[in-house]
Enzyme design. Structure first.
Site, PDB file in Angstrom:
ATOM      1  CG  HIS A  97      -1.796   1.150   1.411  1.00 44.81           C
ATOM      2  ND1 HIS A  97      -3.161   1.080   1.256  1.00 44.81           N
ATOM      3  CD2 HIS A  97      -1.523   2.435   1.733  1.00 44.81           C
ATOM      4  CE1 HIS A  97      -3.676   2.286   1.473  1.00 44.81           C
ATOM      5  NE2 HIS A  97      -2.703   3.126   1.770  1.00 44.81           N
ATOM      6  CD  GLU A  98       1.760   3.722   3.656  1.00 42.49           C
ATOM      7  OE1 GLU A  98       2.034   4.788   3.073  1.00 42.49           O
ATOM      8  OE2 GLU A  98       0.687   3.562   4.280  1.00 42.49           O
ATOM      9  CG  HIS A 141       0.196   6.080  -0.720  1.00 44.71           C
ATOM     10  ND1 HIS A 141      -0.939   6.598  -1.292  1.00 44.71           N
ATOM     11  CD2 HIS A 141      -0.201   5.499   0.433  1.00 44.71           C
ATOM     12  CE1 HIS A 141      -1.982   6.320  -0.513  1.00 44.71           C
ATOM     13  NE2 HIS A 141      -1.569   5.646   0.542  1.00 44.71           N
ATOM     14  CG  ASP A 188      -4.803   6.753   1.535  1.00 46.04           C
ATOM     15  OD1 ASP A 188      -4.201   7.524   2.304  1.00 46.04           O
ATOM     16  OD2 ASP A 188      -4.431   5.590   1.290  1.00 46.04           O
TER      17      ASP A 188
HETATM   18 ZN    ZN Z   1      -2.692   5.126   2.181  1.00 41.46          ZN
END
Ligand code: ZN
Length: 268
Positions: free
Chosen positions: A77-78, A81, A155
């Site tokens: 997930h990170e 980003h 988010d």
């Molecule tokens: Zn996030």
């Protein structure tokens, strides 16, 4: 407060651009507490950095136990980003990525402007939206359409807020360009519904469509970047699983082969 010779105030000033006086006082107090905790008489640069991060995104919660599966999901997930923000040309650079839980989040990817900035362009907003969608999109690519999690909740909330602000307050829509619909009376949504919405139902519908179009475009661009750079995503996620926190230089090195796909490009 006394600081030692390692302290880089220019660097701190760049990182805290836009902070209020109270935020800065808070950071200075935190740094003094952190220095005192290690019995130092002067504040070091490491103390200041830790204090800044604590005030900006909440304290590290090293005691919070994440199971292996959640840890892996957080890493991807990170990494999502980070890779989207790193590749898109109008995004601020990645400052730091971590999968150590902080405040209320499972991990953090942090972008910082290289210098003080007062204005934001449509291009920049669109890159902010795309990198905000990067976490959810990475989860989807890795775990399938319904393998996505609540990890992206904040988010998505933030992205929707930014998109609405672009359309309602900044005249940045496509059909509604250069028109502003903000209701200065403020107040609760309920009030607005009963008497003071300054635009028609047809315009309200257009606003919703414009917001949706922005979010959809952001998700498509994020997906294009991540699909094109699957290997780099994997490398970054694995590095996060091993080291938990990566600074800007490490991220840049790991992502050195990543490229900007044509269909994620907004301008020449
Ligand atoms: Zn996030």
């Amino acid at each position: 407060k006394q600081v030692d010779s390692t302290v880089n105030l220019d660097n701190l000033a760049a990182k805290t651009a836009g902070s209020s006086g109270a935020d800065l006082a808070n950071i200075a107090n935190e740094a003094a507490i952190i220095a005192a905790r290690r019995d130092a008489k002067k504040i070091s640069n490491a103390d200041l950095t830790e204090a800044f991060e604590k005030v900006a995104i909440g304290p590290e919660r090293k005691t919070k136990v994440m199971n292996e599966k959640e840890k892996e999901l957080t890493a991807y997930h990170e990494a999502g980003h980070a890779i989207v923000g790193h590749i898109l040309p109008d995004s601020d650079p990645v400052h730091k990525v971590t999968i150590i839980p902080r405040g209320s989040t499972g991990g953090v990817t942090w972008f910082l402007p290289p210098e003080d900035k007062s204005y934001t362009s449509v291009y920049e907003f669109k890159d902010i939206l795309a990198r905000a969608m990067g976490g959810r999109v990475a989860e989807k690519i890795l775990y399938g359409d319904d393998g996505i999690t609540t990890g992206a909740g904040s988010d998505l909330r933030k992205a929707t807020e930014i998109a609405r602000d672009m359309i309602i307050d900044q005249g940045m829509g496509t059909k509604l360009r250069d028109q502003v619909f903000h209701d200065d009376n403020g107040g609760m949504v309920f009030d607005k519904m009963t008497h003071s919405r300054p635009y028609s139902d047809a315009t309200a519908k257009l606003i919703d469509e414009e917001v949706e179009a922005l979010i959809r475009e952001a998700a498509v661009r994020a997906e294009s970047v991540i699909q094109t750079n699957r290997k780099s995503l994997e490398k970054l996620a694995n590095a996060l699983l091993e080291q938990e926190t990566l600074e800007e230089e490490a991220v840049v090195e790991i992502l050195k082969d990543a490229v900007l796909p044509k269909d994620a490009r907004l301008h020449g």
